[in-house]
Design a protein around this motif. Structure first.
Motif, PDB file in Angstrom:
ATOM      1  N   ALA A 276       0.818  -1.218   0.000  1.00 15.03           N
ATOM      2  CA  ALA A 276       0.000   0.000   0.000  1.00 15.03           C
ATOM      3  C   ALA A 276       0.847   1.261   0.000  1.00 15.03           C
ATOM      4  CB  ALA A 276      -0.939   0.004   1.212  1.00 15.03           C
ATOM      5  N   ASP A 277       2.114   1.148   0.387  1.00 12.51           N
ATOM      6  CA  ASP A 277       2.958   2.336   0.471  1.00 12.51           C
ATOM      7  C   ASP A 277       3.407   2.851  -0.889  1.00 12.51           C
ATOM      8  OD1 ASP A 277       2.871   2.539   3.230  1.00 12.51           O
ATOM      9  OD2 ASP A 277       4.568   1.186   3.512  1.00 12.51           O
ATOM     10  N   ILE A 278       3.217   2.079  -1.961  1.00 10.86           N
ATOM     11  CA  ILE A 278       3.658   2.528  -3.276  1.00 10.86           C
ATOM     12  C   ILE A 278       2.804   3.702  -3.745  1.00 10.86           C
ATOM     13  CG2 ILE A 278       4.100   1.851  -5.661  1.00 10.86           C
ATOM     14  CD1 ILE A 278       5.897   0.535  -3.542  1.00 10.86           C
ATOM     15  N   TRP A 279       1.472   3.596  -3.587  1.00  6.71           N
ATOM     16  CA  TRP A 279       0.609   4.696  -4.013  1.00  6.71           C
ATOM     17  C   TRP A 279       0.022   5.486  -2.843  1.00  6.71           C
ATOM     18  CZ3 TRP A 279       1.571   0.976  -7.587  1.00  6.71           C
ATOM     19  CH2 TRP A 279       1.798   1.420  -8.888  1.00  6.71           C
ATOM     20  N   ASP A 280      -0.102   4.873  -1.711  1.00 10.18           N
ATOM     21  CA  ASP A 280      -0.547   5.569  -0.506  1.00 10.18           C
ATOM     22  C   ASP A 280       0.711   5.752   0.340  1.00 10.18           C
ATOM     23  OD1 ASP A 280      -2.120   6.637   1.472  1.00 10.18           O
ATOM     24  OD2 ASP A 280      -3.172   4.803   1.966  1.00 10.18           O
ATOM     25  N   GLY A 281       0.593   5.852   1.633  1.00  8.33           N
ATOM     26  CA  GLY A 281       1.751   5.824   2.513  1.00  8.33           C
ATOM     27  C   GLY A 281       2.948   6.609   2.034  1.00  8.33           C
ATOM     28  N   PHE A 282       4.093   5.932   1.979  1.00  9.64           N
ATOM     29  CA  PHE A 282       5.332   6.618   1.636  1.00  9.64           C
ATOM     30  C   PHE A 282       5.334   7.133   0.202  1.00  9.64           C
ATOM     31  CE2 PHE A 282       9.864   6.470   0.241  1.00  9.64           C
ATOM     32  CZ  PHE A 282      10.268   7.596   0.941  1.00  9.64           C
ATOM     33  N   GLY A 283       4.694   6.426  -0.713  1.00  6.61           N
ATOM     34  CA  GLY A 283       4.647   6.886  -2.094  1.00  6.61           C
ATOM     35  C   GLY A 283       4.007   8.246  -2.225  1.00  6.61           C
ATOM     36  N   LEU A 284       2.925   8.455  -1.498  1.00  8.33           N
ATOM     37  CA  LEU A 284       2.257   9.758  -1.527  1.00  8.33           C
ATOM     38  C   LEU A 284       3.132  10.824  -0.868  1.00  8.33           C
ATOM     39  CD1 LEU A 284      -0.254  11.447  -2.143  1.00  8.33           C
ATOM     40  CD2 LEU A 284      -1.251  10.621   0.009  1.00  8.33           C
ATOM     41  N   TRP A 285       3.733  10.487   0.257  1.00 11.74           N
ATOM     42  CA  TRP A 285       4.635  11.422   0.944  1.00 11.74           C
ATOM     43  C   TRP A 285       5.784  11.832   0.025  1.00 11.74           C
ATOM     44  CZ3 TRP A 285       5.281  13.936   5.627  1.00 11.74           C
ATOM     45  CH2 TRP A 285       6.570  14.371   5.934  1.00 11.74           C
ATOM     46  N   LEU A 286       6.422  10.867  -0.610  1.00  7.29           N
ATOM     47  CA  LEU A 286       7.561  11.159  -1.473  1.00  7.29           C
ATOM     48  C   LEU A 286       7.141  12.044  -2.648  1.00  7.29           C
ATOM     49  CD1 LEU A 286      10.615  10.354  -1.764  1.00  7.29           C
ATOM     50  CD2 LEU A 286       9.837   8.644  -3.434  1.00  7.29           C
ATOM     51  N   ALA A 287       6.003  11.727  -3.258  1.00  4.19           N
ATOM     52  CA  ALA A 287       5.539  12.504  -4.411  1.00  4.19           C
ATOM     53  C   ALA A 287       5.231  13.947  -4.039  1.00  4.19           C
ATOM     54  CB  ALA A 287       4.305  11.840  -5.012  1.00  4.19           C
ATOM     55  N   LEU A 288       4.811  14.177  -2.790  1.00  6.29           N
ATOM     56  CA  LEU A 288       4.441  15.524  -2.358  1.00  6.29           C
ATOM     57  C   LEU A 288       5.601  16.306  -1.747  1.00  6.29           C
ATOM     58  CD1 LEU A 288       0.906  14.787  -0.875  1.00  6.29           C
ATOM     59  CD2 LEU A 288       1.406  16.365  -2.758  1.00  6.29           C
ATOM     60  N   THR A 289       6.719  15.647  -1.523  1.00  7.50           N
ATOM     61  CA  THR A 289       7.826  16.330  -0.862  1.00  7.50           C
ATOM     62  C   THR A 289       9.098  16.421  -1.697  1.00  7.50           C
ATOM     63  OG1 THR A 289       8.515  14.270   0.223  1.00  7.50           O
ATOM     64  CG2 THR A 289       7.034  15.725   1.451  1.00  7.50           C
ATOM     65  N   GLU A 290       9.269  15.535  -2.671  1.00 10.80           N
ATOM     66  CA  GLU A 290      10.502  15.506  -3.455  1.00 10.80           C
ATOM     67  C   GLU A 290      10.202  15.696  -4.939  1.00 10.80           C
ATOM     68  OE1 GLU A 290      13.525  15.515  -2.502  1.00 10.80           O
ATOM     69  OE2 GLU A 290      13.211  15.170  -0.348  1.00 10.80           O
ATOM     70  N   PRO A 291      10.741  16.742  -5.564  1.00 12.46           N
ATOM     71  CA  PRO A 291      10.439  16.990  -6.976  1.00 12.46           C
ATOM     72  C   PRO A 291      10.955  15.912  -7.916  1.00 12.46           C
ATOM     73  CG  PRO A 291      12.154  18.483  -6.175  1.00 12.46           C
ATOM     74  CD  PRO A 291      11.584  17.800  -4.977  1.00 12.46           C
ATOM     75  N   GLY A 292      11.959  15.143  -7.496  1.00 10.28           N
ATOM     76  CA  GLY A 292      12.486  14.094  -8.360  1.00 10.28           C
ATOM     77  C   GLY A 292      11.809  12.752  -8.183  1.00 10.28           C
ATOM     78  N   ALA A 293      10.697  12.711  -7.437  1.00 12.53           N
ATOM     79  CA  ALA A 293      10.014  11.445  -7.176  1.00 12.53           C
ATOM     80  C   ALA A 293       9.340  10.916  -8.431  1.00 12.53           C
ATOM     81  CB  ALA A 293       8.985  11.624  -6.065  1.00 12.53           C
ATOM     82  N   CYS A 294       9.361   9.610  -8.594  1.00 12.02           N
ATOM     83  CA  CYS A 294       8.612   8.977  -9.677  1.00 12.02           C
ATOM     84  C   CYS A 294       8.313   7.543  -9.291  1.00 12.02           C
ATOM     85  CB  CYS A 294       9.385   9.036 -11.001  1.00 12.02           C
ATOM     86  SG  CYS A 294      10.964   8.153 -11.006  1.00 12.02           S
TER      87      CYS A 294
END
Length: 420
Positions: A276-294
């Motif tokens: 669940a962390d890929i799209w929720d959890g950490f994935g969402l956090w990373l996408a909202l905090t790091e411009p280089g996230a993918c």
């Protein structure tokens, strides 16, 4: 009791036990409206299973579905419908959700369901007619069905106390806001940096929408003029693809390929991630905090891997029937990629690629630690503010949309923490 009655009662009992249904009004609606009548081509056990059921296809892809009952219950609780309210539903589906809402708002209320597909509207009308005696007995209010582009709403019956989308949207359309009553609530599955969040937004006196609740979800996307613009790009002749959301800084596929031909160190992670962390959890956090996230996903292309690239889709993390993972990539300067992978022994690690890979891995580790420090928030822990007509640039906690800007912050232990 008939087999359908027993199956329906069992479904509702399970939704109550799981906490999906929390209010007497929603429970009464689910017990009153026969779901199988809205799915006449399916067996009773299929109609009452807690699964989404695709009902219409185009070019091999589902364009409409009967939503999963547990998700429908979650959304009805998010809506907080009241007797006598006027509701606009965008995405009519089978007509079942409209019937549930009509049962809650009662005879003094009104539900208008809009869909771009005339055949779906015709089928929904037939289903509602077949369920008519049960709906009348439950005191359900009227349901009007309209064939139109849901992106434009239905101004003829506005204003609405509630507007709900049962399809995913990449934007918060000005038409919906214009048709929402003062103090009304808009509920929609909103795309946020590649994740889909079911957000209940309340309209304030200042014209700004603020979230009351947020849930993770997965819905078929809106069609018509409001259709999504995000895409998935296959990385050359590989079995990998990168998600390119419409509301973030897209990863450069050429830079990703350039990094992938230079595999480097494998670094331990602070802790493993769940599916669940890929799209929720950490994935969402990373996408909202790091411009280089993918996010890299299995392309399913079946093409031979490009020479020099030994990373394959199976190195990503299992997500349902496929694989996907989280990464950071450089946007300028030396190429670099840091990617969460599954190792041969089934553990998780960070794999570095390119000259800047190790530096990116350090950033990724720091982001994981920051996420853990505020309680590993998931979708329900985020608070979204939607500023209509905003033109903000993408950045930490700032998600631009065509007609609005979404501001995101996460709350942990009662204190706000702005993303980034």
């Amino acid at each position: 009791m008939t087999a359908a009655d027993r199956a329906g009662a069992h479904m509702v009992d399970a939704l109550c036990a799981a906490g999906r249904i929390r209010s007497p009004a929603v429970e009464r609606a689910f017990r009153s409206v026969p779901r199988h009548v809205f799915l006449p081509s399916f067996a009773v056990h299929e109609a009452y299973a807690d699964d989404a059921i695709p009902i219409r296809f185009a070019e091999g892809a589902a364009t409409s579905s009967a939503s999963q009952p547990s998700m429908m219950a979650i959304m009805l609780e998010q809506l907080e419908l009241r007797s006598g309210q006027r509701v606009l539903e965008i995405g009519a589906g089978t007509g079942y959700n409209a019937a549930l809402m009509a049962t809650v708002v009662g005879r003094e209320g009104l539900v208008v369901a809009v869909d771009i597909d005339q055949e779906l509207i015709d089928d929904a009308a037939a289903h509602l007619a077949a369920a008519g005696p049960r709906l009348d007995a439950a005191g359900a209010g009227p349901v009007e069905l309209v064939c139109a582009d849901g992106a434009l709403g239905h101004p003829e019956r506005a204003p609405y106390d509630r507007i709900v989308l049962t399809v995913g949207s990449d934007d918060v359309r000005p038409e919906w806001l214009a048709q929402l009553a003062e103090g009304g609530r808009l509920l929609l599955p909103l795309a946020v940096r590649g994740s889909q969040l079911c957000v209940a937004l309340d309209l304030g006196e200042d014209g700004v929408l603020r979230s009351d609740s947020v849930q993770s979800c997965m819905f078929i996307r809106l069609r018509g003029i409001g259709s999504a613009t995000g895409s998935t790009v296959v990385l050359g002749r590989t079995d990998l693809a990168v998600e390119v959301p419409s509301d973030g800084l897209p990863a450069d596929p050429d830079r990703l390929l350039a990094a992938l031909v230079e595999p480097g160190e494998v670094i331990r992670m602070p802790f493993p991630l769940r599916q669940a962390d890929i799209w929720d959890g950490f994935g969402l956090w990373l996408a909202l905090t790091e411009p280089g996230a993918c996010r890299l996903v299995a392309a399913g292309s079946g093409t031979p891997a490009r020479a020099g690239i030994d990373l394959v889709a199976e190195d990503l993390l299992p997500v349902g029937s496929s694989t996907a993972s989280l990464a950071l990539v450089t946007s300028h300067g030396p190429v670099g990629l840091a990617l969460v992978v599954q190792t041969a022994d089934g553990r998780q690690a960070l794999r570095c690629f390119g000259p800047a890979g190790v530096d990116l891995a350090a950033v990724l580790v720091g982001s994981m630690q920051a996420w853990a420090a505020v309680g590993r928030p998931g979708a329900p822990d985020w608070r979204l503010t939607v500023v209509p007509g905003g033109t903000g640039e993408p950045g930490p906690g700032v998600v631009p949309k065509p007609h609005a800007t979404v501001l995101a912050e996460v709350r942990s232990h009662g204190s706000p923490a702005v993303a980034g």
